[in-house]
Design a protein around this motif. Structure first.
Motif, PDB file in Angstrom:
ATOM      1  N   LEU A 278       0.803  -1.216   0.000  1.00  0.00           N
ATOM      2  CA  LEU A 278       0.000   0.000   0.000  1.00  0.00           C
ATOM      3  C   LEU A 278       0.840   1.271   0.000  1.00  0.00           C
ATOM      4  O   LEU A 278       0.286   2.373  -0.031  1.00  0.00           O
ATOM      5  CB  LEU A 278      -0.927   0.017   1.225  1.00  0.00           C
ATOM      6  CG  LEU A 278      -1.930  -1.136   1.333  1.00  0.00           C
ATOM      7  CD1 LEU A 278      -2.740  -1.004   2.611  1.00  0.00           C
ATOM      8  CD2 LEU A 278      -2.843  -1.176   0.123  1.00  0.00           C
ATOM      9  N   MET A 279       2.135   1.144   0.055  1.00  0.00           N
ATOM     10  CA  MET A 279       2.991   2.329   0.066  1.00  0.00           C
ATOM     11  C   MET A 279       2.752   3.165  -1.183  1.00  0.00           C
ATOM     12  O   MET A 279       2.515   2.643  -2.268  1.00  0.00           O
ATOM     13  CB  MET A 279       4.463   1.917   0.166  1.00  0.00           C
ATOM     14  CG  MET A 279       4.839   1.280   1.499  1.00  0.00           C
ATOM     15  SD  MET A 279       6.580   0.800   1.582  1.00  0.00           S
ATOM     16  CE  MET A 279       7.372   2.404   1.490  1.00  0.00           C
ATOM     17  N   ASN A 280       2.809   4.478  -0.992  1.00  0.00           N
ATOM     18  CA  ASN A 280       2.603   5.443  -2.080  1.00  0.00           C
ATOM     19  C   ASN A 280       1.193   5.353  -2.663  1.00  0.00           C
ATOM     20  O   ASN A 280       0.986   5.632  -3.842  1.00  0.00           O
ATOM     21  CB  ASN A 280       3.642   5.247  -3.189  1.00  0.00           C
ATOM     22  CG  ASN A 280       5.060   5.384  -2.678  1.00  0.00           C
ATOM     23  OD1 ASN A 280       5.362   6.310  -1.922  1.00  0.00           O
ATOM     24  ND2 ASN A 280       5.929   4.467  -3.068  1.00  0.00           N
ATOM     25  N   THR A 281       0.244   4.943  -1.829  1.00  0.00           N
ATOM     26  CA  THR A 281      -1.155   4.882  -2.237  1.00  0.00           C
ATOM     27  C   THR A 281      -1.964   5.802  -1.333  1.00  0.00           C
ATOM     28  O   THR A 281      -1.830   5.751  -0.105  1.00  0.00           O
ATOM     29  CB  THR A 281      -1.697   3.440  -2.119  1.00  0.00           C
ATOM     30  OG1 THR A 281      -0.932   2.585  -2.975  1.00  0.00           O
ATOM     31  CG2 THR A 281      -3.152   3.370  -2.532  1.00  0.00           C
ATOM     32  N   SER A 282      -2.784   6.642  -1.922  1.00  0.00           N
ATOM     33  CA  SER A 282      -3.594   7.572  -1.140  1.00  0.00           C
ATOM     34  C   SER A 282      -4.916   6.917  -0.759  1.00  0.00           C
ATOM     35  O   SER A 282      -5.172   5.754  -1.067  1.00  0.00           O
ATOM     36  CB  SER A 282      -3.841   8.854  -1.940  1.00  0.00           C
ATOM     37  OG  SER A 282      -4.542   8.569  -3.134  1.00  0.00           O
ATOM     38  N   ASN A 283      -5.762   7.690  -0.079  1.00  0.00           N
ATOM     39  CA  ASN A 283      -7.112   7.242   0.295  1.00  0.00           C
ATOM     40  C   ASN A 283      -7.080   6.021   1.213  1.00  0.00           C
ATOM     41  O   ASN A 283      -7.929   5.134   1.126  1.00  0.00           O
ATOM     42  CB  ASN A 283      -7.946   6.932  -0.948  1.00  0.00           C
ATOM     43  CG  ASN A 283      -9.436   6.874  -0.649  1.00  0.00           C
ATOM     44  OD1 ASN A 283      -9.902   7.529   0.275  1.00  0.00           O
ATOM     45  ND2 ASN A 283     -10.173   6.096  -1.404  1.00  0.00           N
ATOM     46  N   LEU A 284      -6.073   5.959   2.100  1.00  0.00           N
ATOM     47  CA  LEU A 284      -5.974   4.811   2.996  1.00  0.00           C
ATOM     48  C   LEU A 284      -6.419   5.123   4.420  1.00  0.00           C
ATOM     49  O   LEU A 284      -6.340   4.258   5.297  1.00  0.00           O
ATOM     50  CB  LEU A 284      -4.534   4.281   3.012  1.00  0.00           C
ATOM     51  CG  LEU A 284      -4.074   3.629   1.696  1.00  0.00           C
ATOM     52  CD1 LEU A 284      -2.620   3.204   1.800  1.00  0.00           C
ATOM     53  CD2 LEU A 284      -4.952   2.441   1.335  1.00  0.00           C
ATOM     54  N   ALA A 285      -6.903   6.334   4.663  1.00  0.00           N
ATOM     55  CA  ALA A 285      -7.387   6.669   5.996  1.00  0.00           C
ATOM     56  C   ALA A 285      -8.565   5.783   6.388  1.00  0.00           C
ATOM     57  O   ALA A 285      -8.821   5.563   7.572  1.00  0.00           O
ATOM     58  CB  ALA A 285      -7.784   8.139   6.057  1.00  0.00           C
ATOM     59  N   ILE A 286      -9.282   5.270   5.366  1.00  0.00           N
ATOM     60  CA  ILE A 286     -10.452   4.433   5.646  1.00  0.00           C
ATOM     61  C   ILE A 286     -10.082   2.964   5.777  1.00  0.00           C
ATOM     62  O   ILE A 286     -10.919   2.144   6.150  1.00  0.00           O
ATOM     63  CB  ILE A 286     -11.515   4.596   4.539  1.00  0.00           C
ATOM     64  CG1 ILE A 286     -10.940   4.208   3.177  1.00  0.00           C
ATOM     65  CG2 ILE A 286     -12.066   6.009   4.515  1.00  0.00           C
ATOM     66  CD1 ILE A 286     -11.957   4.244   2.049  1.00  0.00           C
ATOM     67  N   ALA A 287      -8.835   2.598   5.488  1.00  0.00           N
ATOM     68  CA  ALA A 287      -8.409   1.203   5.614  1.00  0.00           C
ATOM     69  C   ALA A 287      -8.220   0.873   7.092  1.00  0.00           C
ATOM     70  O   ALA A 287      -7.441   1.537   7.775  1.00  0.00           O
ATOM     71  CB  ALA A 287      -7.118   0.965   4.841  1.00  0.00           C
ATOM     72  N   PRO A 288      -8.915  -0.119   7.637  1.00  0.00           N
ATOM     73  CA  PRO A 288      -8.869  -0.400   9.078  1.00  0.00           C
ATOM     74  C   PRO A 288      -7.455  -0.626   9.606  1.00  0.00           C
ATOM     75  O   PRO A 288      -6.736  -1.496   9.130  1.00  0.00           O
ATOM     76  CB  PRO A 288      -9.704  -1.683   9.211  1.00  0.00           C
ATOM     77  CG  PRO A 288     -10.648  -1.636   8.052  1.00  0.00           C
ATOM     78  CD  PRO A 288      -9.852  -1.034   6.936  1.00  0.00           C
ATOM     79  N   GLY A 289      -7.068   0.216  10.541  1.00  0.00           N
ATOM     80  CA  GLY A 289      -5.788   0.040  11.208  1.00  0.00           C
ATOM     81  C   GLY A 289      -4.586   0.545  10.464  1.00  0.00           C
ATOM     82  O   GLY A 289      -3.465   0.461  10.970  1.00  0.00           O
ATOM     83  N   TYR A 290      -4.771   1.091   9.265  1.00  0.00           N
ATOM     84  CA  TYR A 290      -3.586   1.475   8.477  1.00  0.00           C
ATOM     85  C   TYR A 290      -3.085   2.866   8.819  1.00  0.00           C
ATOM     86  O   TYR A 290      -1.888   3.097   8.924  1.00  0.00           O
ATOM     87  CB  TYR A 290      -3.880   1.414   6.985  1.00  0.00           C
ATOM     88  CG  TYR A 290      -2.636   1.617   6.134  1.00  0.00           C
ATOM     89  CD1 TYR A 290      -1.793   0.545   5.850  1.00  0.00           C
ATOM     90  CD2 TYR A 290      -2.294   2.864   5.644  1.00  0.00           C
ATOM     91  CE1 TYR A 290      -0.642   0.715   5.101  1.00  0.00           C
ATOM     92  CE2 TYR A 290      -1.143   3.053   4.901  1.00  0.00           C
ATOM     93  CZ  TYR A 290      -0.320   1.984   4.626  1.00  0.00           C
ATOM     94  OH  TYR A 290       0.809   2.152   3.886  1.00  0.00           O
ATOM     95  N   GLU A 291      -3.980   3.816   9.029  1.00  0.00           N
ATOM     96  CA  GLU A 291      -3.592   5.224   9.156  1.00  0.00           C
ATOM     97  C   GLU A 291      -2.607   5.456  10.290  1.00  0.00           C
ATOM     98  O   GLU A 291      -1.607   6.152  10.114  1.00  0.00           O
ATOM     99  CB  GLU A 291      -4.832   6.090   9.384  1.00  0.00           C
ATOM    100  CG  GLU A 291      -4.521   7.579   9.435  1.00  0.00           C
ATOM    101  CD  GLU A 291      -5.768   8.406   9.658  1.00  0.00           C
ATOM    102  OE1 GLU A 291      -5.717   9.611   9.381  1.00  0.00           O
ATOM    103  OE2 GLU A 291      -6.783   7.849  10.108  1.00  0.00           O
TER     104      GLU A 291
END
Length: 297
Positions: A278-291
């Motif tokens: 997922l590195m260098n991928t945006s829109n990950l604030a909604i991915a559980p536990g990633y932010e």
């Protein structure tokens, strides 16, 4: 008068209506080819449509094509949710002939139903490579005018979005269709505003999903959930997804994206084993536990 017509003729009139609504135009040959009728029969259908809805279309002699007018009002009821689902699955029920329109929609379902005219203008813009002027209401900045260049419609599992170049921020982003109003076609797209220039849309990443090591007592049950169609084998399911869509998929499936599978709860039945993808991928604030546990970029 429509109720007195034979079903086959109503099919053809609905096809004309649909093409004008979603494509903005139709050739007489489109109707003839789609329903395998003669030239004279096709002409009669267009004449009848014009009699029933004279304000809906105008004929361009040079292009030999009928165009939607600014006073267009659909002669038939085209349901927005059904239309989007059919576009997503390339299905035609023989009535509105949606299956004839090969359109880049990413998924089949939606809870929120957008306005049919917003959907229609967005489809027109994509098919004709046009920009749109819209009113958009966002959670962060409220309502305002925007110019966007759409290239695809997306179902994120909860809402329908349009993926588009935003001339305000000069980048590609998602716009929720239900938050769009006052849609107007404007000029053509410019260099760097098409889907080819949308790097996160074009880039595919592979997500390696496994049964959650801490929340699932019997991982075989999860394997059985994903063995048909998903091909989870030996506890591993690999899913190829557009980078722009990764966050939506991870949220929809409640995939634990923490490095050490730290999320607790029965809703987290899957864990992302290769979170570095997922590195260098945006829109990950909604991915559980990633932010809050993201690796350094």
């Amino acid at each position: 008068m429509l109720e007195k017509l034979a079903f086959s003729q109503k099919q053809r009139l609905a096809y004309i209506d649909f093409c004008l609504l979603f494509k903005g135009s139709i050739y007489r040959q489109d109707l003839i080819k789609r329903f395998e009728v003669g030239l004279s029969a096709g002409s009669r259908d267009f004449n009848l449509y014009k009699e029933l809805a004279p304000q809906n279309l105008e004929y361009d002699v040079k292009q030999k094509r009928y165009f939607q007018t600014s006073e267009f009002k659909p002669l038939f009821d085209h349901d927005a949710k059904r239309s989007l689902i059919k576009l997503a699955n390339d299905i035609s029920d023989g009535f509105d002939a949606i299956g004839d329109l090969h359109f880049p929609v990413e998924a089949p379902s939606s809870l929120n139903v957008p306005d049919i005219f917003v959907v229609a203008k967005t489809v027109q813009a994509i098919l004709n490579e046009r920009a749109l002027e819209i009113s958009y209401t966002s959670l962060s900045s409220g309502s305002g005018k925007r110019e966007i260049v759409p290239h695809s419609i997306v179902d994120n599992g909860m809402r329908w979005h349009v993926r588009a170049f935003d001339r305000k921020t000069e980048g590609f982003r998602d716009f929720v269709l239900t938050r769009i109003s006052n849609v107007k076609l404007i000029g053509n797209y410019e260099f760097g505003e098409d889907s080819v220039s949308d790097t996160e849309w074009q880039r595919m990443i592979s997500l390696q999903l496994t049964p959650h090591p801490n929340n699932v007592k019997f991982p075989k049950a999860i394997e059985m959930d994903y063995c048909n169609g998903g091909d989870m084998k030996n506890g591993l399911l690999t899913v190829d997804v557009r980078a722009a869509m990764a966050g939506y998929l991870l949220r929809r499936w409640n995939v634990d994206c923490t490095e050490d599978a730290a999320l607790k709860g029965p809703e987290y039945q899957l864990w992302l084993r290769n979170r570095t993808s997922l590195m260098n991928t945006s829109n990950l604030a909604i991915a559980p536990g990633y932010e809050n546990n993201s690796p350094a970029r």
